[in-house]
Scaffold this active site. Structure first.
Site, PDB file in Angstrom:
ATOM      1  N   SER A 137       0.864  -1.198   0.000  1.00 13.84           N
ATOM      2  CA  SER A 137       0.000   0.000   0.000  1.00 13.84           C
ATOM      3  C   SER A 137       0.891   1.234   0.000  1.00 13.84           C
ATOM      4  CB  SER A 137      -0.864   0.003   1.256  1.00 13.84           C
ATOM      5  OG  SER A 137      -1.426   1.281   1.470  1.00 13.84           O
ATOM      6  N   TYR A 150      -1.242  -1.237  10.190  1.00 12.52           N
ATOM      7  CA  TYR A 150      -1.361  -1.505   8.753  1.00 12.52           C
ATOM      8  C   TYR A 150      -0.121  -0.979   8.006  1.00 12.52           C
ATOM      9  CZ  TYR A 150      -3.601  -1.536   4.113  1.00 12.52           C
ATOM     10  OH  TYR A 150      -3.909  -1.764   2.797  1.00 12.52           O
ATOM     11  N   ALA A 152       2.863  -0.351   9.162  1.00 10.23           N
ATOM     12  CA  ALA A 152       4.060  -1.129   9.508  1.00 10.23           C
ATOM     13  C   ALA A 152       4.062  -2.455   8.756  1.00 10.23           C
ATOM     14  CB  ALA A 152       4.110  -1.370  11.017  1.00 10.23           C
ATOM     15  N   SER A 153       2.887  -3.090   8.656  1.00  6.75           N
ATOM     16  CA  SER A 153       2.819  -4.374   7.935  1.00  6.75           C
ATOM     17  C   SER A 153       3.137  -4.174   6.457  1.00  6.75           C
ATOM     18  CB  SER A 153       1.441  -5.023   8.105  1.00  6.75           C
ATOM     19  OG  SER A 153       0.437  -4.333   7.363  1.00  6.75           O
TER      20      SER A 153
HETATM   21  P1  NAD Z   1     -10.766  -7.288   0.629  1.00 10.38           P
HETATM   22  O1  NAD Z   1     -11.173  -7.192   2.040  1.00 10.38           O
HETATM   23  O2  NAD Z   1     -11.807  -7.210  -0.435  1.00 10.38           O
HETATM   24  O3  NAD Z   1      -9.908  -8.623   0.370  1.00 10.38           O
HETATM   25  C1  NAD Z   1      -8.994  -9.134   1.304  1.00 10.38           C
HETATM   26  C2  NAD Z   1      -9.032 -10.636   1.228  1.00 10.38           C
HETATM   27  O4  NAD Z   1      -8.084 -11.167   2.157  1.00 10.38           O
HETATM   28  C3  NAD Z   1     -10.425 -11.201   1.599  1.00 10.38           C
HETATM   29  O5  NAD Z   1     -10.896 -12.087   0.602  1.00 10.38           O
HETATM   30  C4  NAD Z   1     -10.163 -11.899   2.904  1.00 10.38           C
HETATM   31  O6  NAD Z   1     -10.998 -13.013   3.157  1.00 10.38           O
HETATM   32  C5  NAD Z   1      -8.696 -12.323   2.740  1.00 10.38           C
HETATM   33  N1  NAD Z   1      -8.125 -12.652   4.031  1.00 10.38           N
HETATM   34  C6  NAD Z   1      -8.154 -11.890   5.159  1.00 10.38           C
HETATM   35  N2  NAD Z   1      -7.603 -12.575   6.171  1.00 10.38           N
HETATM   36  C7  NAD Z   1      -7.213 -13.775   5.670  1.00 10.38           C
HETATM   37  C8  NAD Z   1      -6.583 -14.904   6.245  1.00 10.38           C
HETATM   38  N3  NAD Z   1      -6.238 -14.945   7.547  1.00 10.38           N
HETATM   39  N4  NAD Z   1      -6.344 -15.974   5.445  1.00 10.38           N
HETATM   40  C9  NAD Z   1      -6.699 -15.961   4.143  1.00 10.38           C
HETATM   41  N5  NAD Z   1      -7.277 -14.907   3.537  1.00 10.38           N
HETATM   42  C10 NAD Z   1      -7.534 -13.827   4.311  1.00 10.38           C
HETATM   43  O7  NAD Z   1      -9.682  -6.126   0.432  1.00 10.38           O
HETATM   44  P2  NAD Z   1      -8.976  -5.603  -0.896  1.00 10.38           P
HETATM   45  O8  NAD Z   1      -9.250  -4.165  -0.966  1.00 10.38           O
HETATM   46  O9  NAD Z   1      -9.232  -6.493  -2.047  1.00 10.38           O
HETATM   47  O10 NAD Z   1      -7.439  -5.735  -0.445  1.00 10.38           O
HETATM   48  C11 NAD Z   1      -6.521  -6.632  -1.063  1.00 10.38           C
HETATM   49  C12 NAD Z   1      -5.105  -6.198  -0.698  1.00 10.38           C
HETATM   50  O11 NAD Z   1      -4.863  -4.886  -1.210  1.00 10.38           O
HETATM   51  C13 NAD Z   1      -4.867  -6.104   0.814  1.00 10.38           C
HETATM   52  O12 NAD Z   1      -3.561  -6.544   1.114  1.00 10.38           O
HETATM   53  C14 NAD Z   1      -4.988  -4.619   1.084  1.00 10.38           C
HETATM   54  O13 NAD Z   1      -4.258  -4.241   2.225  1.00 10.38           O
HETATM   55  C15 NAD Z   1      -4.374  -4.053  -0.185  1.00 10.38           C
HETATM   56  N6  NAD Z   1      -4.747  -2.667  -0.446  1.00 10.38           N
HETATM   57  C16 NAD Z   1      -6.068  -2.326  -0.614  1.00 10.38           C
HETATM   58  C17 NAD Z   1      -6.378  -0.990  -0.849  1.00 10.38           C
HETATM   59  C18 NAD Z   1      -7.792  -0.534  -1.030  1.00 10.38           C
HETATM   60  O14 NAD Z   1      -7.998   0.696  -1.082  1.00 10.38           O
HETATM   61  N7  NAD Z   1      -8.766  -1.414  -1.149  1.00 10.38           N
HETATM   62  C19 NAD Z   1      -5.358  -0.032  -0.915  1.00 10.38           C
HETATM   63  C20 NAD Z   1      -4.035  -0.415  -0.750  1.00 10.38           C
HETATM   64  C21 NAD Z   1      -3.749  -1.750  -0.520  1.00 10.38           C
END
Ligand code: NAD
Length: 243
Positions: A137, A150, A152-153
């Protein structure tokens, strides 16, 4: 080689971690469209996206991830390509952040990336090639109020990817990061309107990204179009962070 050949993922197996999520499902769709056989990993209670082989796994659990890679070996679906999109948020200002919320976010976002890299790299090394993409991110690069855990991760994922790129490069394995800005998914659907507005105001293009914007970048990094790209952070953020 033609452009179509460079983009093709035919005869490749891709593992998409978090494949039932907003970005994950778009990545599954794009990689499938490019010809890859896609295995989607997500929490046991979720439906897999269409077109993927489903594997249920809590990727924050090292034993569950080790068992997942045992199954992949047995089923001959060890990946040539890996895209890590699993993630959670538990936002709270730093001085109110609990140990539990710190650990949960680090476990799902960062520890899991280590576990799946450790599981995937031996077969990629042996085959002499592979491409890994970790979805971080822009907030891992710049920090964000209310997101100490978040951010830091996500910063940790960048260090992990750069180290993996250095360690695995001589075996033909590339490791890169995508750093999205605001993307319209379930993760951001609950954000207050003011937070979305300020993200759009920061953005050079003035628009939020869609999951397919991130999936297109993942396709580039998985394909031979990016054959000499490794250890890099590719921002897909409409110019939210330009530095
Ligand atoms: P989302 O919540 O739609 O999808 C996240 C997925 O991770 C879900 O399907 C969830 O079930 C899965 N998940 C969570 N914990 C889990 C576990 N313990 N084991 C297996 N699966 C697990 O979110 P998203 O927006 O699609 O995000 C996807 C990635 O993109 C993430 O890493 C998020 O941090 C990153 N991101 C998202 C955004 C945004 O604005 N949406 C921005 C920057 C980065």
């Amino acid at each position: 080689m033609t452009l179509a050949d460079l983009l093709s993922l035919r005869s490749r197996t891709a593992l998409v971690v978090g494949g039932s999520g907003g970005i994950g499902a778009a990545v599954v769709a794009r990689l499938s469209e490019a010809g890859a056989r896609v295995v989607s990993v997500d929490r046991p209670e979720l439906d897999p996206p269409p077109g993927a082989i489903a594997q249920a796994c809590d990727v924050s659990d090292p034993q569950a991830v080790a068992a997942l890679f045992e199954r992949l070996r047995a089923e001959r679906t060890e990946p040539d390509l890996l895209v890590h999109c699993a993630g959670i948020v538990r936002d709270r200002v730093l001085w109110k952040l609990s140990d539990e919320d710190w650990r949960a976010v680090l476990a799902v976002n960062l520890d899991s990336a280590f576990y799946v890299l450790r599981g995937a790299l031996p077969a990629m090394r042996q085959r002499g090639g592979g491409s890994i993409v970790l979805v971080s991110s822009i907030n891992g690069e710049r920090g964000k109020v209310g997101q100490a855990n978040y951010s830091a991760s996500k910063a940790g994922m960048i260090g992990l990817a750069r180290t993996a790129a250095r360690e695995a490069g001589r075996f033909g394995v590339r490791v890169n990061v995508i750093a999205p800005g605001l993307v319209r998914t379930a993760m951001t659907a609950q954000l207050p309107a003011s937070v979305v507005e300020s993200a759009l105001a920061e953005s050079a293009l003035g628009v939020a990204c869609e999951p397919l914007d991130v999936a297109n970048a993942a396709l580039f990094l998985c394909s031979s179009l990016s054959a000499r790209v490794t250890g890099q952070v590719l921002r897909v953020d409409g110019g939210q962070l330009i530095a």
